[in-house]
Design a protein around this motif. Structure first.
Motif, PDB file in Angstrom:
ATOM      1  N   ILE A  34       0.845  -1.206   0.000  1.00 51.73           N
ATOM      2  CA  ILE A  34       0.000   0.000   0.000  1.00 51.73           C
ATOM      3  C   ILE A  34       0.880   1.256   0.000  1.00 51.73           C
ATOM      4  CG2 ILE A  34      -1.694   1.314   1.383  1.00 51.73           C
ATOM      5  CD1 ILE A  34      -2.920  -1.075  -0.009  1.00 51.73           C
ATOM      6  N   ALA A  35       1.926   1.245   0.825  1.00 53.08           N
ATOM      7  CA  ALA A  35       2.813   2.425   0.901  1.00 53.08           C
ATOM      8  C   ALA A  35       3.532   2.627  -0.434  1.00 53.08           C
ATOM      9  CB  ALA A  35       3.827   2.245   2.026  1.00 53.08           C
ATOM     10  N   GLU A  36       3.973   1.530  -1.054  1.00 47.72           N
ATOM     11  CA  GLU A  36       4.702   1.671  -2.317  1.00 47.72           C
ATOM     12  C   GLU A  36       3.768   2.100  -3.452  1.00 47.72           C
ATOM     13  OE1 GLU A  36       8.617  -0.995  -1.419  1.00 47.72           O
ATOM     14  OE2 GLU A  36       7.217  -1.793  -2.897  1.00 47.72           O
ATOM     15  N   LEU A  37       2.548   1.579  -3.438  1.00 46.84           N
ATOM     16  CA  LEU A  37       1.573   2.031  -4.445  1.00 46.84           C
ATOM     17  C   LEU A  37       1.361   3.541  -4.304  1.00 46.84           C
ATOM     18  CD1 LEU A  37      -1.276  -0.660  -4.486  1.00 46.84           C
ATOM     19  CD2 LEU A  37       0.118   0.045  -6.442  1.00 46.84           C
ATOM     20  N   SER A  38       1.205   3.990  -3.055  1.00 45.75           N
ATOM     21  CA  SER A  38       0.995   5.426  -2.821  1.00 45.75           C
ATOM     22  C   SER A  38       2.141   6.233  -3.393  1.00 45.75           C
ATOM     23  CB  SER A  38       0.907   5.751  -1.327  1.00 45.75           C
ATOM     24  OG  SER A  38      -0.114   5.033  -0.746  1.00 45.75           O
ATOM     25  N   ARG A  39       3.366   5.786  -3.103  1.00 46.92           N
ATOM     26  CA  ARG A  39       4.542   6.536  -3.583  1.00 46.92           C
ATOM     27  C   ARG A  39       4.595   6.576  -5.104  1.00 46.92           C
ATOM     28  NH1 ARG A  39       9.193   3.451  -1.123  1.00 46.92           N
ATOM     29  NH2 ARG A  39      10.336   4.259  -2.903  1.00 46.92           N
ATOM     30  N   ALA A  40       4.342   5.422  -5.723  1.00 57.04           N
ATOM     31  CA  ALA A  40       4.448   5.351  -7.195  1.00 57.04           C
ATOM     32  C   ALA A  40       3.369   6.198  -7.863  1.00 57.04           C
ATOM     33  CB  ALA A  40       4.337   3.896  -7.652  1.00 57.04           C
ATOM     34  N   ILE A  41       2.169   6.177  -7.291  1.00 55.87           N
ATOM     35  CA  ILE A  41       1.069   6.949  -7.900  1.00 55.87           C
ATOM     36  C   ILE A  41       1.312   8.442  -7.675  1.00 55.87           C
ATOM     37  CG2 ILE A  41      -1.428   7.374  -7.866  1.00 55.87           C
ATOM     38  CD1 ILE A  41      -1.628   4.394  -6.749  1.00 55.87           C
ATOM     39  N   GLU A  42       1.775   8.773  -6.472  1.00 49.53           N
ATOM     40  CA  GLU A  42       2.047  10.189  -6.177  1.00 49.53           C
ATOM     41  C   GLU A  42       3.128  10.737  -7.116  1.00 49.53           C
ATOM     42  OE1 GLU A  42       3.649  10.976  -2.273  1.00 49.53           O
ATOM     43  OE2 GLU A  42       2.786  12.978  -2.273  1.00 49.53           O
ATOM     44  N   ALA A  43       4.179   9.942  -7.326  1.00 50.73           N
ATOM     45  CA  ALA A  43       5.268  10.398  -8.209  1.00 50.73           C
ATOM     46  C   ALA A  43       4.744  10.632  -9.618  1.00 50.73           C
ATOM     47  CB  ALA A  43       6.390   9.361  -8.215  1.00 50.73           C
ATOM     48  N   LEU A  44       3.874   9.745 -10.086  1.00 44.71           N
ATOM     49  CA  LEU A  44       3.329   9.912 -11.438  1.00 44.71           C
ATOM     50  C   LEU A  44       2.458  11.168 -11.507  1.00 44.71           C
ATOM     51  CD1 LEU A  44       2.857   8.935 -14.317  1.00 44.71           C
ATOM     52  CD2 LEU A  44       1.091   7.382 -13.440  1.00 44.71           C
ATOM     53  N   GLY A  45       1.635  11.362 -10.476  1.00 42.68           N
ATOM     54  CA  GLY A  45       0.782  12.554 -10.438  1.00 42.68           C
ATOM     55  C   GLY A  45       1.621  13.828 -10.472  1.00 42.68           C
ATOM     56  N   GLN A  46       2.716  13.816  -9.700  1.00 41.58           N
ATOM     57  CA  GLN A  46       3.573  15.021  -9.656  1.00 41.58           C
ATOM     58  C   GLN A  46       4.251  15.258 -11.002  1.00 41.58           C
ATOM     59  OE1 GLN A  46       6.061  14.182  -6.286  1.00 41.58           O
ATOM     60  NE2 GLN A  46       4.601  15.058  -4.836  1.00 41.58           N
ATOM     61  N   GLN A  47       4.652  14.172 -11.643  1.00 38.86           N
ATOM     62  CA  GLN A  47       5.288  14.283 -12.966  1.00 38.86           C
ATOM     63  C   GLN A  47       4.330  14.968 -13.951  1.00 38.86           C
ATOM     64  OE1 GLN A  47       6.821  10.481 -14.457  1.00 38.86           O
ATOM     65  NE2 GLN A  47       6.282  11.048 -16.546  1.00 38.86           N
ATOM     66  N   ILE A  48       3.072  14.547 -13.921  1.00 37.66           N
ATOM     67  CA  ILE A  48       2.109  15.111 -14.873  1.00 37.66           C
ATOM     68  C   ILE A  48       1.770  16.553 -14.485  1.00 37.66           C
ATOM     69  CG2 ILE A  48      -0.151  14.832 -15.959  1.00 37.66           C
ATOM     70  CD1 ILE A  48       0.095  11.798 -15.268  1.00 37.66           C
ATOM     71  N   GLU A  49       1.542  16.764 -13.181  1.00 35.71           N
ATOM     72  CA  GLU A  49       1.246  18.139 -12.742  1.00 35.71           C
ATOM     73  C   GLU A  49       2.388  19.082 -13.103  1.00 35.71           C
ATOM     74  OE1 GLU A  49      -1.627  19.155 -11.809  1.00 35.71           O
ATOM     75  OE2 GLU A  49      -2.454  17.132 -11.647  1.00 35.71           O
ATOM     76  N   GLY A  50       3.624  18.547 -13.139  1.00 34.18           N
ATOM     77  CA  GLY A  50       4.790  19.353 -13.513  1.00 34.18           C
ATOM     78  C   GLY A  50       4.878  19.617 -15.009  1.00 34.18           C
ATOM     79  N   GLY A  51       3.918  19.096 -15.766  1.00 32.13           N
ATOM     80  CA  GLY A  51       3.871  19.408 -17.201  1.00 32.13           C
ATOM     81  C   GLY A  51       4.404  18.303 -18.107  1.00 32.13           C
ATOM     82  N   ASP A  52       4.829  17.182 -17.521  1.00 33.86           N
ATOM     83  CA  ASP A  52       5.341  16.074 -18.340  1.00 33.86           C
ATOM     84  C   ASP A  52       4.191  15.091 -18.608  1.00 33.86           C
ATOM     85  OD1 ASP A  52       6.408  13.762 -19.357  1.00 33.86           O
ATOM     86  OD2 ASP A  52       8.032  13.593 -17.893  1.00 33.86           O
ATOM     87  N   TRP A  53       3.648  15.162 -19.802  1.00 36.16           N
ATOM     88  CA  TRP A  53       2.496  14.326 -20.166  1.00 36.16           C
ATOM     89  C   TRP A  53       2.918  13.118 -20.993  1.00 36.16           C
ATOM     90  CZ3 TRP A  53      -2.681  14.800 -18.781  1.00 36.16           C
ATOM     91  CH2 TRP A  53      -3.016  15.955 -18.056  1.00 36.16           C
ATOM     92  N   SER A  54       4.158  12.652 -20.812  1.00 34.13           N
ATOM     93  CA  SER A  54       4.603  11.511 -21.629  1.00 34.13           C
ATOM     94  C   SER A  54       3.848  10.227 -21.269  1.00 34.13           C
ATOM     95  CB  SER A  54       6.115  11.305 -21.485  1.00 34.13           C
ATOM     96  OG  SER A  54       6.460  11.229 -20.118  1.00 34.13           O
ATOM     97  N   ILE A  55       3.354  10.131 -20.050  1.00 35.80           N
ATOM     98  CA  ILE A  55       2.549   8.964 -19.652  1.00 35.80           C
ATOM     99  C   ILE A  55       1.081   9.363 -19.722  1.00 35.80           C
ATOM    100  CG2 ILE A  55       1.995   7.372 -17.754  1.00 35.80           C
ATOM    101  CD1 ILE A  55       4.770   6.916 -19.051  1.00 35.80           C
ATOM    102  N   ARG A  56       0.294   8.616 -20.513  1.00 40.85           N
ATOM    103  CA  ARG A  56      -1.096   9.009 -20.748  1.00 40.85           C
ATOM    104  C   ARG A  56      -2.103   8.001 -20.168  1.00 40.85           C
ATOM    105  NH1 ARG A  56      -2.166  12.507 -24.741  1.00 40.85           N
ATOM    106  NH2 ARG A  56      -4.183  12.498 -23.658  1.00 40.85           N
ATOM    107  N   GLY A  57      -1.591   6.931 -19.555  1.00 41.76           N
ATOM    108  CA  GLY A  57      -2.500   5.980 -18.904  1.00 41.76           C
ATOM    109  C   GLY A  57      -1.704   5.096 -17.971  1.00 41.76           C
ATOM    110  N   LEU A  58      -2.337   4.721 -16.864  1.00 45.51           N
ATOM    111  CA  LEU A  58      -1.683   3.832 -15.886  1.00 45.51           C
ATOM    112  C   LEU A  58      -2.396   2.488 -15.922  1.00 45.51           C
ATOM    113  CD1 LEU A  58       0.245   3.373 -13.458  1.00 45.51           C
ATOM    114  CD2 LEU A  58      -1.548   4.307 -11.982  1.00 45.51           C
ATOM    115  N   ILE A  59      -1.587   1.430 -15.979  1.00 42.60           N
ATOM    116  CA  ILE A  59      -2.148   0.075 -15.958  1.00 42.60           C
ATOM    117  C   ILE A  59      -1.668  -0.586 -14.669  1.00 42.60           C
ATOM    118  CG2 ILE A  59      -2.132  -2.181 -17.114  1.00 42.60           C
ATOM    119  CD1 ILE A  59      -1.430  -0.593 -19.747  1.00 42.60           C
ATOM    120  N   LEU A  60      -2.615  -1.068 -13.879  1.00 43.45           N
ATOM    121  CA  LEU A  60      -2.255  -1.787 -12.646  1.00 43.45           C
ATOM    122  C   LEU A  60      -2.490  -3.258 -12.891  1.00 43.45           C
ATOM    123  CD1 LEU A  60      -3.730  -0.215  -9.371  1.00 43.45           C
ATOM    124  CD2 LEU A  60      -1.369  -0.471 -10.051  1.00 43.45           C
TER     125      LEU A  60
END
Ligand code: CO8
Length: 266
Positions: A34-60
């Motif tokens: 659960i903690a690692e999922l949180s970290r990985a999702i948060e990092a992706l969210g921050q990447q996109i919020e920072g303007g990097d839209w190279s990832i357009r979908g998340l697959i779990l």
């Protein structure tokens, strides 16, 4: 990216694939996952919020031939007291919120057992694509508890209260074809086609306006909580706000010019 003990991360074109990997426990969710999922999702969210839209979908998905996630880890829950159980379930729900708040679609690629917290994690994704070998269930009642990560709520909203109740009180498992029939999953595909199908969906999304995709997801989720007139109003406001974006000008101009749009997420 090897900073995780229980997650594998791979980027396939515009798709980020997060695979839960605790093979000895059929990928059961313990506090580390659960903690690692949180970290990985948060990092992706921050990447996109920072303007990097190279990832357009998340697959779990689950990194196991026969399991997506076989539930919360029973060994780590067995001795929890009430406060610890509250904390664990709340952390699970926080992951669900993070998935809902990501500005890109999140697809659960369910390759085997999706039981208890595993079914709930799949339900916390925007939609589910299942392999023919997937099995879904909420077996918590067999353990003397109930779902604690949205199973009673998201499942009812997805398949209706009566079907959710049957699953939650019998603890019965259903196969992929039945999950498709009741609307729990969007599609069922051959196991070997599962990740390609999901990556293909993300590939389609990647050609669309990023801000429009973000808003479609937000409005659908927020609207689901509201009476129809208020939900429709959210839609109207988001539709209109997109006319203030370069992507709207580009998308419509490209159509009129008979060329592919080049969106900039601006
Ligand atoms: N927790 C811990 N270990 C597990 C779990 C689990 N949920 N599921 C499987 N394992 C372990 C088994 O103990 C076994 O370990 P070992 O080899 O050391 O004995 C190994 O994984 C392989 O499992 P099996 O030998 O049992 O494999 P089978 O193919 O015979 O059976 C099943 C597969 C049917 C999936 C079976 O393992 C099973 O019934 N598992 C438990 C499923 C379950 O009850 N899940 C719900 C748990 S409760 C829950 O999820 C509540 C969520 C609350 C909130 C969460 C917030 C994050």
């Amino acid at each position: 990216m090897s900073q995780f003990e229980t997650l594998k991360i791979e980027d396939r074109g515009p798709a980020r694939i997060l695979s839960i990997s605790r093979p000895k426990a059929l990928n059961a969710l313990n506090p580390t996952v659960i903690a690692e999922l949180s970290r990985a999702i948060e990092a992706l969210g921050q990447q996109i919020e920072g303007g990097d839209w190279s990832i357009r979908g998340l697959i779990l998905t689950g990194d196991h031939p026969k399991s997506f996630v076989a539930g919360a880890d029973i060994a780590s829950m067995a001795d929890m007291d009430k406060d610890q159980a509250m904390e664990f379930a709340s952390q699970g729900h926080a992951v669900g919120e993070m998935l809902a708040n990501l500005p890109i679609p999140v697809i659960a690629a369910v390759n085997g057992f999706a039981l208890g917290g595993g079914c709930e994690l799949a339900l916390a994704c925007d939609f589910i694509i299942a392999s023919e070998k997937a099995k879904f269930g909420q077996p918590e009642v067999k353990l003397g508890v109930i779902p604690g990560f949205g199973g009673t709520q998201r499942l009812s909203r997805r398949v209706g209260a009566a079907r959710a109740l049957e699953l939650c009180v019998t603890g019965d498992m259903i196969r992929a074809d039945e999950a498709l029939r009741i609307g729990l999953v969007n599609r069922v595909v051959a196991p070997e086609a599962l990740l390609d199908t999901c990556a293909g969906i993300v590939g389609m999304v990647a050609k669309m306006g990023p801000l429009a995709v973000k808003e479609a997801k937000r409005v659908i989720h927020q609207g689901a909580e509201l009476p129809l007139p208020a939900a429709n109003q959210i839609e109207v406001e988001a539709f209109a706000a997109l006319f203030d974006t370069q992507d709207q000008s580009e998308g419509m101009r490209a159509f009129l010019d008979k060329r592919e749009a080049e969106f900039s997420a601006k």
